[in-house]
Write a protein that holds these residues in place. Structure first.
Motif, PDB file in Angstrom:
ATOM      1  N   LYS A 156       0.846  -1.192   0.000  1.00 57.48           N
ATOM      2  CA  LYS A 156       0.000   0.000   0.000  1.00 57.48           C
ATOM      3  C   LYS A 156       0.883   1.244   0.000  1.00 57.48           C
ATOM      4  O   LYS A 156       1.872   1.328   0.729  1.00 57.48           O
ATOM      5  N   TYR A 165       0.880   5.670  -0.215  1.00 54.47           N
ATOM      6  CA  TYR A 165       0.187   6.952  -0.134  1.00 54.47           C
ATOM      7  C   TYR A 165       1.073   8.006  -0.781  1.00 54.47           C
ATOM      8  O   TYR A 165       2.300   7.938  -0.685  1.00 54.47           O
ATOM      9  N   VAL A 191       0.019   9.991   7.570  1.00 52.53           N
ATOM     10  CA  VAL A 191      -0.585   8.700   7.227  1.00 52.53           C
ATOM     11  C   VAL A 191      -0.891   7.892   8.489  1.00 52.53           C
ATOM     12  O   VAL A 191      -1.987   7.329   8.633  1.00 52.53           O
ATOM     13  N   GLU A 219      -4.610   6.727   9.701  1.00 57.29           N
ATOM     14  CA  GLU A 219      -4.980   5.316   9.776  1.00 57.29           C
ATOM     15  C   GLU A 219      -5.176   4.822  11.207  1.00 57.29           C
ATOM     16  O   GLU A 219      -5.722   3.735  11.418  1.00 57.29           O
ATOM     17  N   LEU A 279      -3.802  14.512   1.740  1.00 51.55           N
ATOM     18  CA  LEU A 279      -3.726  13.276   0.962  1.00 51.55           C
ATOM     19  C   LEU A 279      -4.015  13.574  -0.507  1.00 51.55           C
ATOM     20  O   LEU A 279      -5.013  14.205  -0.838  1.00 51.55           O
ATOM     21  N   GLU A 325      -3.966   7.313  -2.628  1.00 50.84           N
ATOM     22  CA  GLU A 325      -3.653   6.066  -1.943  1.00 50.84           C
ATOM     23  C   GLU A 325      -4.017   4.906  -2.840  1.00 50.84           C
ATOM     24  O   GLU A 325      -5.014   4.955  -3.565  1.00 50.84           O
TER      25      GLU A 325
END
Length: 263
Positions: free
Chosen positions: A4, A6, A82, A86, A255, A258
């Motif tokens: 993953k 970002y 991030v 999260e 952001l 992602e």
């Protein structure tokens, strides 16, 4: 393998401003070669890789498209953004990196993220490298140096915006980069940062160099809380507080992307 990723714009509250960073939170370390390949493929100012160790501290490494970097402020801000996004319960994160030790990062109610970094105040040098002078179209009033870069100080704010640089000459100063700076009418000080030997041409916003810029201007302006603007095309705003051994730098982040990369 899927990872993953970002992409965060740091030191700004608007997309397409500030400095971009890739962030990948790992469950185990990848090889240095693979992390460099990912950073080169991303082609962002930096890609940060972080891994939570047994002590619940996040080990962090930063890679430009060209090489691993000892210390990167904006990608640290992006990584903290991030982790806070999260993990809603997180109010504080500790990072650790070989070159700079432990870095404490806190989420503030104002929406800013506050980072505590080492004070890396530059020192005046007696002999200015000829490559620095030939690499800048205007002669600085003063030149200083720390473990990261040469600091070229100018008295005219307009010089910072209008100066032409010869990147091939500045590249000869490797492993050091070059920051140009002056006092500002709108902010306390402004700067621009060039790193042809380590990452590219001009860096949009450079958190790490403000651990040297802020102490310098704190002495000159006789104040320990300062507002800084990095005067690149994208631009960025940094709030700085200078302590005896630390520099606290605060910024915002947003952001942009992602998703997943496939290796």
């Amino acid at each position: 393998m899927k990872l993953k990723i970002y992409q965060i714009d740091a030191f700004t509250n608007k997309v397409f401003k500030g400095n971009y960073a890739g962030v990948i939170i790992l469950e185990e370390w990848l090889s240095t070669e693979l992390m460099q390949q990912i950073a080169t493929e991303n082609n962002l100012s930096e890609t940060a890789f972080a891994f939570k160790n047994a002590q619940n501290i996040y080990e962090i490494r930063w890679f430009s498209p060209m090489t691993e970097i000892d210390f990167c402020g904006h990608a640290t801000l992006a990584t903290a953004f991030v982790l806070f996004k999260e993990n809603a319960s997180f109010e504080k994160v500790i990072f650790t990196a070989k070159a700079v030790g432990d870095l404490s990062v806190e989420k503030l109610d104002s929406g800013y993220i506050q980072m505590t970094f080492p004070n890396r105040k530059p020192k005046v040098i007696d002999s200015i490298p000829k490559e620095l002078l030939s690499g800048l179209s205007i002669t600085p009033n003063e030149v200083l140096h720390n473990q990261q870069a040469y600091f070229a100080v100018f008295s005219n704010e307009e010089d910072i915006y209008s100066i032409d640089v010869n990147l091939e000459e500045l590249k000869k100063l490797a492993p050091y980069d070059v920051v140009i700076t002056s006092k500002s009418k709108e902010y306390d000080f402004i700067s621009r940062y060039f790193w042809p030997a380590n990452g590219g041409d001009e860096d949009p916003v450079t958190g790490s160099i403000h651990t040297g810029l802020a102490p310098y201007w704190a002495d000159k302006l006789n104040k320990n809380e300062l507002i800084a603007h990095q005067a690149s095309k994208r631009g960025g705003l940094l709030k700085c507080k200078v302590l005896e051994e630390k520099v606290i730098i605060s910024g915002q982040a947003v952001l942009y992307l992602e998703g997943y990369i496939t290796i």
